[in-house]
Design an enzyme around this catalytic site. Structure first.
Site: not given
Ligand code: IPE
Ligand code: IPE
Ligand code: MG
Length: 258
Positions: A38, A55, A149
């Site tokens: 955020d 962004h 991962l």
């Protein structure tokens, strides 16, 4: 996620002993970290830039943090990229986010393969542009053999919608396939969620200071440790990640015991 060269994933080998770069002990690391990324908009506003610039900068952080989690040998990293509530934003911001997401998935695919990263998308397909779905599907397929991962991207994701979908699937099993309602237990519900097969997150990080969950992984984070940092996502770096891991390592996890 258009990172500049220095923030892109570079060849890494997962750490096996004590990590010389961070001083972190592998045994104290979380297996699965979930992050509410955020603060992109506030980061941009503070610099007099349009929200989309935030962004874009946030996309570079994604690469940085993903690479470090892969290097440290974590099992899974789940990133909240776009919530089912984020459709309420202005259309130009939503379009820009979808374009950015598509570009990232296309650009990072080869790099994920190189790093042994296994990509996966969670969230409802309905509503997402076909281009984004195609790019995500292609990434899942191309990285399916990855043994490092698992990078799980929550896109058009809402935890309540996920639980509704799981309840519907189980109801169909009962109605059409003879599932006994008494056999519906926690494991079966977990297995019916989008995150099936992943361990529950041990650690949830939220950047930019809000003390809320915003409909993220409500079932899965029952016993996750929470770390909230005031740092906005575009400024969140490897030091911040290590700091969160240190806090995690210092927590006494009791799971209801003593
Ligand atoms: C997070 O940053 C990115 C998404 C939710 C897509 P925000 O865009 O929510 O940034 P703030 O909260 O407005 O600063
Ligand atoms: C949560 O952030 C969703 C993502 C990070 C994708 P929001 O910015 O949408 O959350 P609220 O609106 O502050 O709760
Ligand atoms: Mg926000």
């Amino acid at each position: 996620m258009n990172g500049s060269d220095d923030t892109r994933m570079t060849a890494t080998t997962p750490v096996t002993g004590s990590d010389p770069e961070s001083g972190l002990e592998p045994a104290t690391l979380p297996r699965h970290v979930a992050i509410i990324m955020d603060g992109n908009g506030r980061w941009a506003n503070a610099r007099g830039l349009p929200r989309i610039a935030g962004h874009r900068a946030g996309a570079e952080t994604v690469d940085r943090i993903t690479t470090e989690c892969a290097r440290l040998g974590l099992d899974a990293l789940t990133l909240y990229s776009f919530s089912s509530e984020n459709w309420k934003r202005p259309a130009d911001e939503v379009d820009a986010l979808m374009t950015l997401c598509h570009a990232h998935l296309v650009e990072q695919r080869e790099r994920m393969i190189e790093h042994g990263i296994r990509f996966r998308r969670i969230g409802r397909r309905e509503g997402l542009p076909a281009s984004v779905l195609d790019a995500a599907d292609a990434c899942e397929e191309a990285t399916a053999a990855g043994s490092g991962l698992t990078l799980c991207l929550a896109l058009n994701y809402g935890a309540r919608a996920e639980i509704v979908d799981a309840a519907r699937r189980l109801a169909v099993e009962v109605r059409d396939h003879g599932l006994d309602p008494a056999e519906i237990d926690e494991d079966r519900i977990s297995a019916s969620l989008d995150t099936h097969g992943l361990p529950d997150p041990d650690l949830l990080i939220r950047t930019a200071g809000e003390m809320r969950l915003s409909n993220f992984l409500l079932w899965q984070i029952s016993y996750a440790e929470l770390v909230v940092t005031d740092v906005a996502w575009p400024d969140f770096g490897i030091d911040g990640l290590h700091g969160a891991f240190r806090q995690f390592a210092g927590r006494a996890r009791r799971f209801g015991g003593v």
